[in-house]
Design a protein around this motif. Sequence first.
Motif, short mmCIF file in Angstrom:
data_model
loop_
_atom_site.label_atom_id
_atom_site.label_comp_id
_atom_site.label_asym_id
_atom_site.label_seq_id
_atom_site.Cartn_x
_atom_site.Cartn_y
_atom_site.Cartn_z
N GLN A 110 0.90 -1.18 -0.10
CA GLN A 110 0.06 0.04 -0.24
C GLN A 110 0.75 1.14 -0.04
OE1 GLN A 110 -2.70 -0.32 3.26
NE2 GLN A 110 -4.10 -1.69 2.07
N ASN A 111 1.74 1.18 -0.83
CA ASN A 111 2.76 2.44 -1.15
C ASN A 111 3.08 2.47 -2.53
OD1 ASN A 111 4.59 0.89 -1.75
ND2 ASN A 111 5.69 1.00 0.43
N ARG A 171 6.25 4.49 -5.02
CA ARG A 171 7.51 5.17 -5.25
C ARG A 171 7.73 5.87 -6.55
NH1 ARG A 171 11.39 2.27 -8.52
NH2 ARG A 171 10.75 0.01 -8.68
#
Length: 152
Positions: free
Chosen positions: A136-137, A139
């Motif tokens: 759940q991120n 970059r």
Amino acid sequence: MLQPLQLPPYPFKITEHEGKLTLFDEIRKKHIIITPEEWVRQHFVQYLINQKGYPRALIKLEGGLTVHGKAGRSDIVIFNPAGERILMVECKAPSVKISQKAFDQVARYNMAHKVTLLAVSNGLDHYYCRVNFEEQNYRFLQELPAYGEVYL
């Protein structure tokens, strides 16, 4: 006069129709009125095809979607040959600063699409990120990967 962008130039077929500039959209196969956002969208599509190797046949423009019961549309979605979405691009007019609000919009659209590679561009500034749904991120990436790096 149409604003120069930080994308490679492309020899669009531009005509005037009823006092408005139009160009022939090679994906949708029709003439489109050139708005600032459309100018960015058309350049970004050509960048995807000509510089990054994304197949023209796997590109969909202004696709409809529903998020939490609200209708919306994604500017550019790229599919792989199996029909899975691999890249979603949100285009803004050059006068629109790329902000958290723009990323929030593409993130909301991505709730429906579940695409791991996202891009936001106003034709002058471009931002790319890879989403990791398990963690759940996301970059940020320095550069948009070519089609062969994303799919093959």
